[in-house]
Structures are given as structure tokens and as C-alpha cells.
Design a protein around this motif. Structure first.
Motif, mmCIF file in Angstrom:
data_model
loop_
_atom_site.group_PDB
_atom_site.id
_atom_site.type_symbol
_atom_site.label_atom_id
_atom_site.label_comp_id
_atom_site.label_asym_id
_atom_site.label_seq_id
_atom_site.Cartn_x
_atom_site.Cartn_y
_atom_site.Cartn_z
ATOM 1 N N PRO A 121 2.572 -53.004 -32.049
ATOM 2 C CA PRO A 121 3.227 -52.776 -30.845
ATOM 3 C C PRO A 121 2.176 -53.519 -29.679
ATOM 4 O O PRO A 121 2.675 -53.810 -28.741
ATOM 5 C CB PRO A 121 3.299 -51.373 -30.397
ATOM 6 C CG PRO A 121 2.450 -50.818 -31.219
ATOM 7 C CD PRO A 121 2.422 -51.632 -32.645
ATOM 8 N N TYR A 122 0.964 -53.633 -30.152
ATOM 9 C CA TYR A 122 -0.094 -54.017 -29.009
ATOM 10 C C TYR A 122 -0.592 -55.398 -29.212
ATOM 11 O O TYR A 122 -1.306 -56.023 -28.934
ATOM 12 C CB TYR A 122 -1.217 -52.972 -28.873
ATOM 13 C CG TYR A 122 -0.654 -51.636 -28.296
ATOM 14 C CD1 TYR A 122 -0.304 -51.649 -26.688
ATOM 15 C CD2 TYR A 122 -0.706 -50.546 -28.941
ATOM 16 C CE1 TYR A 122 -0.070 -50.254 -26.312
ATOM 17 C CE2 TYR A 122 -0.161 -49.592 -28.498
ATOM 18 C CZ TYR A 122 0.082 -49.384 -27.196
ATOM 19 O OH TYR A 122 0.569 -47.976 -26.676
ATOM 20 N N LEU A 123 -0.287 -55.842 -30.814
ATOM 21 C CA LEU A 123 -0.860 -57.166 -31.046
ATOM 22 C C LEU A 123 -0.410 -58.222 -30.257
ATOM 23 O O LEU A 123 0.891 -58.479 -30.265
ATOM 24 C CB LEU A 123 -0.314 -57.337 -32.685
ATOM 25 C CG LEU A 123 -0.928 -58.478 -33.424
ATOM 26 C CD1 LEU A 123 -2.465 -58.417 -33.395
ATOM 27 C CD2 LEU A 123 -0.195 -58.825 -34.582
ATOM 28 N N PRO A 124 -1.432 -59.041 -29.591
ATOM 29 C CA PRO A 124 -0.745 -60.269 -28.850
ATOM 30 C C PRO A 124 -0.024 -61.131 -29.737
ATOM 31 O O PRO A 124 -0.179 -61.430 -30.748
ATOM 32 C CB PRO A 124 -2.004 -60.907 -28.246
ATOM 33 C CG PRO A 124 -2.972 -59.566 -28.156
ATOM 34 C CD PRO A 124 -2.663 -58.910 -29.774
ATOM 35 N N SER A 125 1.168 -61.752 -29.183
ATOM 36 C CA SER A 125 1.970 -62.641 -29.892
ATOM 37 C C SER A 125 1.359 -63.820 -30.476
ATOM 38 O O SER A 125 1.592 -64.202 -31.292
ATOM 39 C CB SER A 125 3.185 -62.888 -28.735
ATOM 40 O OG SER A 125 2.674 -63.729 -27.917
ATOM 41 N N ASP A 126 0.214 -64.186 -29.488
ATOM 42 C CA ASP A 126 -0.537 -65.550 -29.809
ATOM 43 C C ASP A 126 -1.464 -65.232 -31.377
ATOM 44 O O ASP A 126 -1.320 -66.232 -32.194
ATOM 45 C CB ASP A 126 -1.282 -66.024 -29.006
ATOM 46 C CG ASP A 126 -2.438 -64.986 -28.563
ATOM 47 O OD1 ASP A 126 -2.033 -63.954 -28.315
ATOM 48 O OD2 ASP A 126 -3.477 -65.776 -28.381
ATOM 49 N N GLU A 149 -10.323 -44.438 -34.883
ATOM 50 C CA GLU A 149 -10.537 -42.920 -35.093
ATOM 51 C C GLU A 149 -9.243 -42.241 -34.554
ATOM 52 O O GLU A 149 -8.634 -41.295 -34.819
ATOM 53 C CB GLU A 149 -11.805 -42.221 -34.690
ATOM 54 C CG GLU A 149 -12.742 -42.716 -35.675
ATOM 55 C CD GLU A 149 -14.070 -42.102 -35.078
ATOM 56 O OE1 GLU A 149 -14.396 -41.482 -34.044
ATOM 57 O OE2 GLU A 149 -15.173 -42.319 -35.914
ATOM 58 N N GLN A 150 -9.162 -42.771 -33.129
ATOM 59 C CA GLN A 150 -7.941 -42.142 -32.414
ATOM 60 C C GLN A 150 -6.792 -42.681 -31.959
ATOM 61 O O GLN A 150 -5.996 -42.341 -31.424
ATOM 62 C CB GLN A 150 -8.674 -41.635 -31.012
ATOM 63 C CG GLN A 150 -9.775 -40.599 -31.041
ATOM 64 C CD GLN A 150 -10.742 -40.585 -30.004
ATOM 65 O OE1 GLN A 150 -11.578 -39.787 -29.791
ATOM 66 N NE2 GLN A 150 -10.301 -41.096 -28.771
ATOM 67 N N GLY A 151 -6.723 -44.091 -32.100
ATOM 68 C CA GLY A 151 -5.625 -44.991 -31.634
ATOM 69 C C GLY A 151 -5.760 -45.433 -30.367
ATOM 70 O O GLY A 151 -6.637 -44.889 -29.571
ATOM 71 N N PHE A 152 -4.919 -46.182 -29.986
ATOM 72 C CA PHE A 152 -4.975 -46.875 -28.787
ATOM 73 C C PHE A 152 -4.610 -45.788 -27.474
ATOM 74 O O PHE A 152 -5.483 -45.809 -26.604
ATOM 75 C CB PHE A 152 -4.017 -48.028 -28.656
ATOM 76 C CG PHE A 152 -4.038 -48.611 -27.058
ATOM 77 C CD1 PHE A 152 -4.911 -49.627 -26.691
ATOM 78 C CD2 PHE A 152 -2.863 -48.259 -26.280
ATOM 79 C CE1 PHE A 152 -5.036 -50.072 -25.601
ATOM 80 C CE2 PHE A 152 -3.037 -48.897 -24.997
ATOM 81 C CZ PHE A 152 -4.126 -49.724 -24.647
ATOM 82 N N ALA A 153 -3.557 -45.151 -27.753
ATOM 83 C CA ALA A 153 -3.326 -44.327 -26.459
ATOM 84 C C ALA A 153 -4.059 -43.068 -26.320
ATOM 85 O O ALA A 153 -4.360 -42.929 -25.003
ATOM 86 C CB ALA A 153 -1.807 -43.761 -26.673
ATOM 87 N N ALA A 154 -4.542 -42.585 -27.450
ATOM 88 C CA ALA A 154 -5.468 -41.419 -27.094
ATOM 89 C C ALA A 154 -6.849 -41.963 -26.826
ATOM 90 O O ALA A 154 -7.952 -40.907 -26.373
ATOM 91 C CB ALA A 154 -5.534 -40.501 -28.364
#
Length: 203
Positions: free
Chosen positions: A113-118, A22-27
Motif C-alpha cells: 500500500p505504501y510502496l512508491p510506484s516507481d 517491529e510495529q508497521g508504518f501506521a503504529a
């Protein structure tokens, strides 16, 4: 891991998924997650250490089932059976993990942007496996010569839309929430659309 610890983590992940969707990671604030999950804020840090770790746990709660969903395509030689099972499983994931699915969709739409590379690497490897299997069925003559990439994209979009755009679908269907019959109807329709549209035959 004790059952109590596991259950507590599941509750936190569930409500964190809702707020991240609902708000996104940062918020999203850890305090708000704790309040919604009805647990002390220190408990969230005890189990996950950081907000980033909790976000990853939410992503894993849907990406792991998504990765496992392609097992029928990898293991079965019959394209009708494999694609039927794949579509049904993808729809079950949309039904069972609606908020986590939206978090994943938002993450991808933002450029991951936050998805872990693995996790990204595993999803890419899965995509390549699906494309290779579709190409093999095309060469065997058990399905028409369609673009395997775009067929895969179409299945993704048509199954995940029942989670990611559930508000719009419920609006059109004039109901508050989708039920099991809605997902069963969607599975039957999408399966027939793919099988007949791509002229898929049992191997």
C-alpha cells in the motif's frame, strides 16, 4: 551532501527501519524514531519532511541493493557464475539490511500500500529481465527446462528468509544471532541446490 548530513540520515533510517519492521508504518511514531536514534524530533522532519518520506527512504535502503543484486544475471553469460554471484549478493543484503528487509517483506505481504510506484516498476522490470535471461539459458541448453518464474521465486524466498525469519532460524540453530559463517554456509548450500537441481552448466 555533507558527510555529517549523510551520516545523520543513515542513523535515522537505520532506527526507523527497526521500528517500522517491529510495529508497521501506521503504529510507528516519528517521536519514537527520534528517541531511538538519539536525535531531536525536528531533525527527523528537517531531513525527511514527512514520515512517508522516511518510510520510502527505509524501503530504498533495501530495494536499491536488491535492484543492483541482479547485475551479474544481466551482465554475465555464464549461468553458474551469474547465479552464484546473485545468491551471494542476496544473502549479503539479508545480512546487512535485516530490518529494512523485514519492512519490505511486510509491505509486500500487505499488498504494497505504501510502496512508491516507481520502485514497484523497477522491481517488476528487474523480474522480467531475470526471467528472460533464465529462458535464454534454457533455450541454449545450459540448464534444465524448469519454470524460470518459480526458480526466481525460490531464490528470493531462500535468501530473504535469513533476514525476514531470522528469529526462527536462530532458534533452530540455537544461537542469538547469525554470523558471517552462517551466511557463507547458506550461500554454498543454496548455490549447489540451484546449480545441481537445475542441471546448470557453464556456458
Amino acid at each position: 551532501m555533507s558527510r555529517i548530513r549523510e551520516k545523520n540520515q543513515e542513523v535515522i533510517i537505520k532506527f526507523a527501519g527497526r521500528l517500522f519492521a517491529e510495529q508497521g508504518f501506521a503504529a510507528t511514531k516519528v517521536a519514537d524514531i527520534a528517541k531511538l536514534a538519539d536525535v531531536p524530533k525536528p531533525n527527523v522532519y528537517y531531513y525527511f519532511k514527512t514520515k512517508e518520506n522516511l518510510y520510502r527512504a527505509v524501503l530504498e535502503s533495501v530495494t536499491q541493493p536488491l535492484l543492483e543484486a541482479s547485475s551479474p544475471i544481466e551482465q554475465l553469460d555464464d549461468p553458474v557464475q551469474a547465479l552464484t554471484a546473485y545468491i551471494q549478493t542476496k544473502l549479503r543484503i539479508s545480512r546487512d539490511h535485516p530490518f529494512a528487509s523485514k519492512v519490505f517483506a511486510n509491505e509486500v505481504m500487505s499488498g504494497a500500500p505504501y510502496l512508491p510506484s516507481d520502485i514497484g516498476d523497477e522491481l517488476l522490470a528487474q523480474s522480467r529481465m531475470i526471467i528472460a535471461k533464465l529462458e535464454r539459458w534454457i533455450e541454449k541448453g545450459v540448464m534444465s527446462r524448469v519454470s524460470p518464474q518459480h526458480l526466481m521465486f525460490t531464490i528470493w524466498a531462500s535468501t530473504q528468509t535469513y533476514a525476514d525469519f531470522s528469529w526462527q532460524i536462530c532458534n533452530v540453530l540455537e544461537k542469538e544471532a547469525l554470523d558471517d559463517q552462517d551466511f557463507a554456509d547458506a550461500a554454498e548450500f543454496l548455490t549447489q541446490l540451484v546449480i545441481r537441481g537445475c542441471q546448470i552448466k557453464s556456458a
